[in-house]
Enzyme design. Structure first.
Site, PDB file in Angstrom:
ATOM      1  N   LYS A 167       7.217  22.762  26.202  1.00 36.82           N
ATOM      2  CA  LYS A 167       5.828  21.956  25.805  1.00 36.82           C
ATOM      3  C   LYS A 167       5.363  22.826  24.537  1.00 36.82           C
ATOM      4  O   LYS A 167       4.736  22.372  23.803  1.00 36.82           O
ATOM      5  CB  LYS A 167       4.815  21.991  26.812  1.00 36.82           C
ATOM      6  CG  LYS A 167       5.197  20.924  27.904  1.00 36.82           C
ATOM      7  CD  LYS A 167       4.045  20.559  28.811  1.00 36.82           C
ATOM      8  CE  LYS A 167       4.668  19.177  29.640  1.00 36.82           C
ATOM      9  NZ  LYS A 167       5.789  19.561  30.629  1.00 36.82           N
TER      10      LYS A 167
HETATM   11  C1  LIG Z   1       6.659  18.651  30.941  1.00 39.80           C
HETATM   12  C2  LIG Z   1       7.880  18.968  31.777  1.00 39.80           C
HETATM   13  C3  LIG Z   1       8.994  18.139  32.011  1.00 39.80           C
HETATM   14  C4  LIG Z   1       8.837  16.904  31.858  1.00 39.80           C
HETATM   15  O1  LIG Z   1       8.701  16.297  30.245  1.00 39.80           O
HETATM   16  P1  LIG Z   1       8.160  15.036  29.899  1.00 39.80           P
HETATM   17  O2  LIG Z   1       7.898  14.879  28.586  1.00 39.80           O
HETATM   18  O3  LIG Z   1       6.736  14.776  30.550  1.00 39.80           O
HETATM   19  O4  LIG Z   1       9.288  13.820  30.573  1.00 39.80           O
HETATM   20  C5  LIG Z   1      10.050  18.674  32.386  1.00 39.80           C
HETATM   21  N1  LIG Z   1      10.370  20.081  32.514  1.00 39.80           N
HETATM   22  C6  LIG Z   1       9.245  20.804  32.377  1.00 39.80           C
HETATM   23  C7  LIG Z   1       9.574  22.326  32.681  1.00 39.80           C
HETATM   24  C8  LIG Z   1       8.274  20.599  31.994  1.00 39.80           C
HETATM   25  O5  LIG Z   1       6.950  21.567  31.760  1.00 39.80           O
END
Ligand SMILES: *Cc1c(COP(=O)(O)O)cnc(C)c1O
Length: 474
Positions: free
Chosen positions: A120
């Site tokens: 993120k």
């Molecule tokens: C947020 C997250 C996801 C999922 O990603 P999306 O964009 O919501 O599909 C997967 N793995 C981790 C470690 C995350 O922080």
């Protein structure tokens, strides 16, 4: 470039106008009126670019109301080896998203070298700089209110810390996050970061955020905003690393690759869908879920059936009952028919489901190259163990879900790139269970849990949260 709502009833807006907002006024999600398309010659020229040049080339086609010199400066300041510094031994931090090759044709894309060790950070760090820039121009203020079960909250806080005009009020449940995740957030001492620890569970945190956001007077008066995963700028910024990975895994643009994406809210894989629309030669986008398999069910059956309950799993950042960005994909699948999207989500929002078999739309999924699979706790423990034994690489439980499902769809001759969405250090329990050892952690973060913490513990009470915001919003 104008942006339009997937539900067709909101005004068309420019990038800067949707940057700070969440949903469109008609409840839809903003998408570009058309996707820019890179020609073969343009893709060839992009092959040699570093991350910053690629990010500018892609994003300047989607953002035309920020002067290009300014956009370039914001991108250059974001994507540095200093920000994405937690590269593992053998990775070049300057690549920003280094590609690790497990064996010929099988790769892991390191997306979690940023400050909070989860992917993120890739978009959120840019968002922090874009928000500050736009607020500076308008002399605006923003109080970001959010609820987190782990990765989103910390990514938002590390992106917004110390930014002019911005404060963060992040609600987190007293129990449920890993000790590492808690320490990551609560160790921040910045005056503009406020951790509100709620005596309750994540759903209660989320309900409070919804209640505050639904109070339109309060929301306007106190400049309340969000940084949730439907934010268009986040999705757009994520499309860049699909290009970076493609060029790193191939020799020329006649080749195709497949991506396997650990998925929850469909933001990451939606960015891959958009990269493909922009001309990137992608074979398959492999949607990997955990036990919360609402997306896997859709891509297997054509039925989208959000669940009333979320299951708590050992890949917690994928624990969702409905996938908020999915609407962007369905809009394209339905030939950008906003009336159709309105009727589908009218059913979903009244607690129901929809089935795309009847009108033949589900048959079109194959043309969009989307496939899926799901993973269980046993699968992910097994995958962490196998990858460690066979390749000597430690992966986190979310990446394990992606790899497990990716391998089920691997095709001879097509490189498979699995998205690494977090570092194992964030999820110690799963690593201990799988490998019997403590996960490796960047030296700089060795004593994270021992650092002084700044947090405010309070009951799950909307009024108490509102009062806290009033007292601290300046
Ligand atoms: C947020 C997250 C996801 C999922 O990603 P999306 O964009 O919501 O599909 C997967 N793995 C981790 C470690 C995350 O922080």
């Amino acid at each position: 470039m104008n942006y339009l709502s997937t539900r067709g009833l909101a005004p068309q807006l420019r990038f800067s106008e949707i940057l700070l907002g969440g949903l469109a006024s008609d409840g839809g999600l903003y998408v570009p009126e058309t996707y820019p398309h890179f020609s073969g010659a343009e893709l060839a020229a992009m092959r040699g670019m570093n991350y910053r040049e690629l990010a500018f080339t892609v994003l300047s086609r989607l953002i035309d109301d920020i002067p290009h010199d300014d956009l370039r400066r914001l991108i250059d300041k974001t994507y540095t080896a200093d920000v994405y510094r937690y590269a593992s031994p053998g990775e070049n931090a300057g690549d920003i998203t280094p590609l690790k090759t497990l064996e010929p044709g099988l790769h892991v894309l390191a997306l979690s070298n940023g400050p909070t060790l989860a992917f993120k950070d890739m978009a959120m760090q840019l968002l922090g700089n874009l928000f500050e820039y736009v607020l500076d121009k308008t002399h605006g203020e923003l109080n970001i209110l959010g609820a987190t079960s782990g990765d989103t909250g910390s990514a938002a806080e590390y992106a917004m810390r110390g930014k002019r005009g911005i404060r963060v009020f992040m609600l987190s449940p007293e129990h449920g996050m890993t000790r590492f995740q808690q320490a990551q957030m609560y160790a921040l001492q910045d005056a503009n970061i406020h951790n509100l620890v709620i005596r309750g569970v994540f759903d209660q945190c989320q309900d409070i955020v919804k209640a505050v956001s639904n109070d339109l007077d309060f929301k306007t008066k106190h400049h309340i905003g969000a940084v949730n995963s439907i934010n268009w700028a986040r999705v757009a910024a994520q499309s860049v690393y699909y290009f970076k990975a493609y060029f790193a895994a191939t020799h020329d643009n006649d080749q195709q690759v497949s991506f396997s994406v650990p998925s929850g809210n469909f933001g990451n894989v939606c960015a891959g869908h958009i990269a493909r629309r922009m001309g990137l030669p992608i074979d398959k986008l492999i949607v990997a879920t955990n036990e919360n398999d609402v997306l896997d069910e859709f891509f297997k059956t054509g039925v989208y059936r959000p669940r009333p309950e979320t299951r708590h799993t050992s890949s917690p950042s994928m624990d969702i009952s409905k996938a908020s960005n999915f609407e962007r994909f369905v809009f394209d699948l339905a030939g950008r028919d906003a009336a159709k999207v309105r009727s589908l989500w009218a059913a979903v929002e009244s607690g129901g489901s929809f089935d795309l078999n009847a009108d033949g739309l589900f048959d079109r999924v194959a043309d969009f190259g989307m496939v899926s699979g799901s993973s269980s706790h046993a699968n992910r423990i097994d995958t962490i163990r196998t990858v460690y034994e066979v390749y000597g690489t430690m992966i986190d439980p979310h990446t394990a879900d992606g790899l497990k499902v990716g391998l089920e769809h691997r095709e001879p001759g097509v490189p498979l790139i699995c998205m690494e969405t977090a570092q194992p250090a964030k999820f110690e329990d799963a690593i201990r269970e799988a490998l019997g050892v403590e996960p490796v952690r960047p030296a700089e973060l060795a004593d994270l849990e021992a650092q002084p913490q700044k947090k405010h513990v309070m009951d799950a009470d909307v009024h108490a949260v509102k009062q806290f915001i009033v007292d601290h919003a300046g």
